[in-house]
Design a protein around this motif. Structure first.
Motif, PDB file in Angstrom:
ATOM      1  N   ILE A   1       0.944  -1.295   0.003  1.00 14.68           N
ATOM      2  CA  ILE A   1      -0.173   0.034  -0.109  1.00 14.68           C
ATOM      3  C   ILE A   1       0.778   1.164   0.144  1.00 14.68           C
ATOM      4  CG2 ILE A   1      -1.632   1.388   1.375  1.00 14.68           C
ATOM      5  CD1 ILE A   1      -2.593  -1.514   2.494  1.00 14.68           C
ATOM      6  N   ARG A   2       1.892   1.227   0.895  1.00 14.82           N
ATOM      7  CA  ARG A   2       2.666   2.280   0.680  1.00 14.82           C
ATOM      8  C   ARG A   2       3.436   2.600  -0.232  1.00 14.82           C
ATOM      9  NH1 ARG A   2       8.504   2.272   1.147  1.00 14.82           N
ATOM     10  NH2 ARG A   2       9.582   3.615   2.352  1.00 14.82           N
ATOM     11  N   ALA A   3       3.872   1.660  -1.055  1.00 15.96           N
ATOM     12  CA  ALA A   3       4.595   1.688  -2.420  1.00 15.96           C
ATOM     13  C   ALA A   3       3.516   2.222  -3.518  1.00 15.96           C
ATOM     14  CB  ALA A   3       5.147   0.382  -2.876  1.00 15.96           C
ATOM     15  N   VAL A   4       2.408   1.961  -3.383  1.00 12.78           N
ATOM     16  CA  VAL A   4       1.305   2.326  -4.391  1.00 12.78           C
ATOM     17  C   VAL A   4       1.110   3.726  -4.011  1.00 12.78           C
ATOM     18  CG1 VAL A   4      -1.051   2.273  -4.693  1.00 12.78           C
ATOM     19  CG2 VAL A   4       0.245   0.135  -4.683  1.00 12.78           C
ATOM     20  N   VAL A   5       0.908   4.006  -2.773  1.00 14.84           N
ATOM     21  CA  VAL A   5       0.704   5.489  -2.519  1.00 14.84           C
ATOM     22  C   VAL A   5       1.752   6.388  -2.807  1.00 14.84           C
ATOM     23  CG1 VAL A   5       0.486   7.225  -0.469  1.00 14.84           C
ATOM     24  CG2 VAL A   5      -0.777   4.859  -0.842  1.00 14.84           C
ATOM     25  N   ARG A   6       3.013   6.111  -2.453  1.00 13.35           N
ATOM     26  CA  ARG A   6       4.062   7.051  -2.862  1.00 13.35           C
ATOM     27  C   ARG A   6       4.453   7.009  -4.411  1.00 13.35           C
ATOM     28  NH1 ARG A   6       7.575   6.540   2.463  1.00 13.35           N
ATOM     29  NH2 ARG A   6       5.936   7.308   4.161  1.00 13.35           N
TER      30      ARG A   6
ATOM     31  N   GLY B   1      -7.437   5.299   0.042  1.00 14.61           N
ATOM     32  CA  GLY B   1      -7.407   4.213   0.472  1.00 14.61           C
ATOM     33  C   GLY B   1      -8.768   3.577   1.156  1.00 14.61           C
ATOM     34  N   VAL B   2      -9.178   2.386   0.295  1.00 13.56           N
ATOM     35  CA  VAL B   2     -10.453   1.819   0.909  1.00 13.56           C
ATOM     36  C   VAL B   2     -10.437   1.016   2.047  1.00 13.56           C
ATOM     37  CG1 VAL B   2     -12.308   0.596  -0.358  1.00 13.56           C
ATOM     38  CG2 VAL B   2     -10.933   2.136  -1.828  1.00 13.56           C
ATOM     39  N   GLU B   3     -11.214   0.913   2.851  1.00 16.51           N
ATOM     40  CA  GLU B   3     -11.487   0.434   4.050  1.00 16.51           C
ATOM     41  C   GLU B   3     -12.114  -0.898   3.987  1.00 16.51           C
ATOM     42  OE1 GLU B   3     -12.004   2.711   7.460  1.00 16.51           O
ATOM     43  OE2 GLU B   3     -10.216   3.940   7.024  1.00 16.51           O
ATOM     44  N   ARG B   4     -11.385  -1.864   4.637  1.00 14.08           N
ATOM     45  CA  ARG B   4     -12.186  -3.180   4.777  1.00 14.08           C
ATOM     46  C   ARG B   4     -12.535  -4.039   3.353  1.00 14.08           C
ATOM     47  NH1 ARG B   4     -13.293  -0.446   9.309  1.00 14.08           N
ATOM     48  NH2 ARG B   4     -12.679  -1.579  11.193  1.00 14.08           N
ATOM     49  N   GLY B   5     -11.583  -3.934   2.325  1.00 17.07           N
ATOM     50  CA  GLY B   5     -11.843  -4.578   1.023  1.00 17.07           C
ATOM     51  C   GLY B   5     -12.990  -4.208   0.304  1.00 17.07           C
ATOM     52  N   TYR B   6     -13.749  -4.992  -0.327  1.00 24.07           N
ATOM     53  CA  TYR B   6     -14.853  -4.599  -1.193  1.00 24.07           C
ATOM     54  C   TYR B   6     -16.295  -3.944  -0.075  1.00 24.07           C
ATOM     55  CZ  TYR B   6     -12.532  -7.188  -4.797  1.00 24.07           C
ATOM     56  OH  TYR B   6     -11.533  -7.510  -5.771  1.00 24.07           O
ATOM     57  N   ASN B   7     -16.184  -4.324   1.106  1.00 22.63           N
ATOM     58  CA  ASN B   7     -17.154  -3.678   1.703  1.00 22.63           C
ATOM     59  C   ASN B   7     -16.829  -2.018   1.755  1.00 22.63           C
ATOM     60  OD1 ASN B   7     -18.475  -5.625   3.280  1.00 22.63           O
ATOM     61  ND2 ASN B   7     -16.690  -6.179   4.050  1.00 22.63           N
ATOM     62  N   GLY B   8     -15.695  -1.663   1.796  1.00 23.65           N
ATOM     63  CA  GLY B   8     -15.393  -0.117   1.876  1.00 23.65           C
ATOM     64  C   GLY B   8     -15.786   0.371   0.376  1.00 23.65           C
ATOM     65  N   LEU B   9     -15.572  -0.343  -0.658  1.00 24.97           N
ATOM     66  CA  LEU B   9     -16.213   0.353  -2.029  1.00 24.97           C
ATOM     67  C   LEU B   9     -17.894   0.308  -1.937  1.00 24.97           C
ATOM     68  CD1 LEU B   9     -14.297  -1.573  -4.956  1.00 24.97           C
ATOM     69  CD2 LEU B   9     -14.018   0.891  -4.069  1.00 24.97           C
TER      70      LEU B   9
ATOM     71  N   GLY C   1       3.175  -5.903   9.844  1.00 19.74           N
ATOM     72  CA  GLY C   1       2.485  -7.274   9.343  1.00 19.74           C
ATOM     73  C   GLY C   1       0.884  -6.673   9.257  1.00 19.74           C
ATOM     74  N   GLY C   2       0.004  -7.479   8.729  1.00 16.59           N
ATOM     75  CA  GLY C   2      -1.520  -7.251   8.505  1.00 16.59           C
ATOM     76  C   GLY C   2      -1.503  -6.155   7.505  1.00 16.59           C
ATOM     77  N   THR C   3      -2.818  -5.262   7.558  1.00 10.85           N
ATOM     78  CA  THR C   3      -2.951  -4.325   6.465  1.00 10.85           C
ATOM     79  C   THR C   3      -3.742  -3.201   7.191  1.00 10.85           C
ATOM     80  OG1 THR C   3      -4.465  -3.544   4.709  1.00 10.85           O
ATOM     81  CG2 THR C   3      -4.784  -5.677   5.832  1.00 10.85           C
ATOM     82  N   PHE C   4      -3.069  -1.934   7.292  1.00 12.78           N
ATOM     83  CA  PHE C   4      -3.700  -0.748   8.034  1.00 12.78           C
ATOM     84  C   PHE C   4      -5.028  -0.341   7.397  1.00 12.78           C
ATOM     85  CE2 PHE C   4      -1.534   1.973   4.892  1.00 12.78           C
ATOM     86  CZ  PHE C   4      -2.353   2.928   4.915  1.00 12.78           C
ATOM     87  N   LEU C   5      -5.224  -0.846   6.225  1.00  8.72           N
ATOM     88  CA  LEU C   5      -6.747  -0.559   5.419  1.00  8.72           C
ATOM     89  C   LEU C   5      -7.779  -1.615   5.995  1.00  8.72           C
ATOM     90  CD1 LEU C   5      -5.604   0.409   1.854  1.00  8.72           C
ATOM     91  CD2 LEU C   5      -6.526   1.830   3.607  1.00  8.72           C
TER      92      LEU C   5
ATOM     93  N   VAL D   1       1.503   6.797   5.005  1.00  8.28           N
ATOM     94  CA  VAL D   1       1.997   5.470   5.067  1.00  8.28           C
ATOM     95  C   VAL D   1       3.258   5.331   5.519  1.00  8.28           C
ATOM     96  CG1 VAL D   1       0.453   4.621   2.954  1.00  8.28           C
ATOM     97  CG2 VAL D   1       2.727   5.945   2.666  1.00  8.28           C
ATOM     98  N   GLY D   2       3.729   6.342   6.637  1.00 12.11           N
ATOM     99  CA  GLY D   2       5.104   6.154   7.159  1.00 12.11           C
ATOM    100  C   GLY D   2       5.001   5.096   8.064  1.00 12.11           C
ATOM    101  N   ASP D   3       6.096   4.795   8.393  1.00 17.71           N
ATOM    102  CA  ASP D   3       6.285   3.611   9.777  1.00 17.71           C
ATOM    103  C   ASP D   3       5.374   2.389   9.425  1.00 17.71           C
ATOM    104  OD1 ASP D   3       7.540   3.037  12.028  1.00 17.71           O
ATOM    105  OD2 ASP D   3       5.866   3.566  13.199  1.00 17.71           O
ATOM    106  N   MET D   4       5.112   2.211   8.063  1.00 15.67           N
ATOM    107  CA  MET D   4       4.169   0.855   7.877  1.00 15.67           C
ATOM    108  C   MET D   4       5.075  -0.141   7.025  1.00 15.67           C
ATOM    109  SD  MET D   4       1.040   1.192   8.521  1.00 15.67           S
ATOM    110  CE  MET D   4       0.249   2.329   9.151  1.00 15.67           C
TER     111      MET D   4
END
Ligand code: ADP
Ligand code: F6P
Length: 320
Positions: free
Chosen positions: A20-25, A36-44, A64-68, A57-60
């Protein structure tokens, strides 16, 4: 192309945050706005997204896991759910979507682009390594190393006690975690859903090993190949051994991504943003022969996965 969105879906995998960090930057570097869409397709479907800036996306990179957050979204399996997601994307003037997830999430991405014309690029993010068109998925390397570290620990105590042990790892339909962790950990047996489970052969091998002085053995079992308790009972009946069981479970889904997964995350993300910028919004990204590749999403997902029987046989020979 002005605005793109990114989401993580399905089971999380180490390296998703780095991706995600790399996509954003990389998108911001290319003067794009990123949601950034939260909780997968639910967020859409629920229009739940926010703009991500460089600092968000600093310090990410090492987490592990996904902050989104991620989720499984039953509604998105329906045309109505997909239509609603496409409506939200259009309403927000989002020109392209990056989906990071496993096989199911990729099928969702395919439906969005094929059924509703939303430019979508899929990045394979799952510990399972179960996508046919790519040699590796994001998170697989970390999960295997976590399993390997558990095998190393188990080996210490099992060897000290001359014991046989079964370690159950994840992989309902794909035995790659078991195969790679088993090979790297020197397991005597690797049991995967792709190969038949032959209890007699396992018992014979254990007995022969014992007759040659091999008093301790490690059996790595993929969850899709059988339940550890059942397999242990059957082997105990045939050998008289008292088997110890460890089920690794979700421990292998978390943790700090390895160097390999962080580098893969960066490579995948950059290609995804480039593809969207080039107007190629119906692609999946992967890695083959150590080179990043992309291909048509329908074609990529229709490929049939082949289990690496050669490596499986190598592991068997080396464990004799
Ligand atoms: P993974 O991506 O880890 O394989 P799942 O198989 O649970 O995880 O899929 C994640 C989500 O992707 C599902 O909850 C659903 O929203 C969506 N999805 C899965 N399969 C399909 C499909 N065939 N068509 C459309 N969406 C799908
Ligand atoms: O797809 C990743 C995976 O970890 C599989 O290996 C495992 O079978 C499954 O997800 C577990 O899913 P859940 O998140 O529902 O426990």
């Amino acid at each position: 192309m002005k605005k793109i969105a990114v989401l993580t879906s399905g089971g999380d995998a180490p390296g998703m945050n780095a991706c995600i960090r790399a996509v954003v930057r990389y998108a911001i570097y290319n003067e794009l706005t990123v949601y950034g869409v939260e909780r997968g397709y639910n967020g859409l479907i629920n229009n739940n997204m926010k703009i991500l800036d460089r600092r968000s996306v600093g310090d990410m990179i090492h987490r592990g896991g996904t902050f989104l957050k991620t989720a499984r979204c039953a509604e998105f399996n329906t045309l109505e759910g997909q239509r609603e997601a496409a409506r939200v994307i259009r309403e927000r003037d989002i020109d392209g979507l990056v989906v990071i997830g496993g096989d199911g999430s990729m099928r969702g991405a395919r439906d969005l682009t094929v059924n509703f014309g939303i430019p979508t690029v899929g990045i394979p993010g799952t510990i399972d390594n179960d996508l046919a068109y790519t040699d590796y998925t994001l998170g697989f390397d970390t999960a295997v190393n976590t399993a390997l570290s558990a095998i190393n620990n188990l080996r210490d105590t099992m060897t000290s006690h001359d014991r046989v042990c079964i370690i159950e790892v994840m992989g309902r339909h794909c035995g790659d975690i078991a195969l790679y962790a088993g090979l790297a950990g020197g397991a005597e047996e690797i049991l995967v859903p792709e190969m038949p489970l032959d209890i007699d052969a396992i018992a014979d091998k254990l007995k022969q090993g014992a007759s040659r002085g091999k008093m301790s053995s490690m059996i790595v079992l993929a969850e899709g190949a059988g339940k550890a308790g059942d397999v242990a009972k059957l082997i105990e009946e045939k050998t008289g051994a008292s088997i110890r069981i460890t089920t690794l479970g979700h421990i292998q889904r978390g943790g700090m991504p390895t160097m390999a997964d962080r580098v893969l995350a960066a490579k995948f993300a950059v290609r995804a943003v480039e593809l969207l910028k080039e107007g190629k919004g119906n692609r999946v990204i992967g890695i083959r022969d150590n080179k990043v590749i992309d291909m048509d999403i329908v074609e990529g997902l229709s490929m049939k996965r082949e289990f690496d029987e050669y490596l499986y046989n190598v592991a068997a020979v080396l464990s004799l």
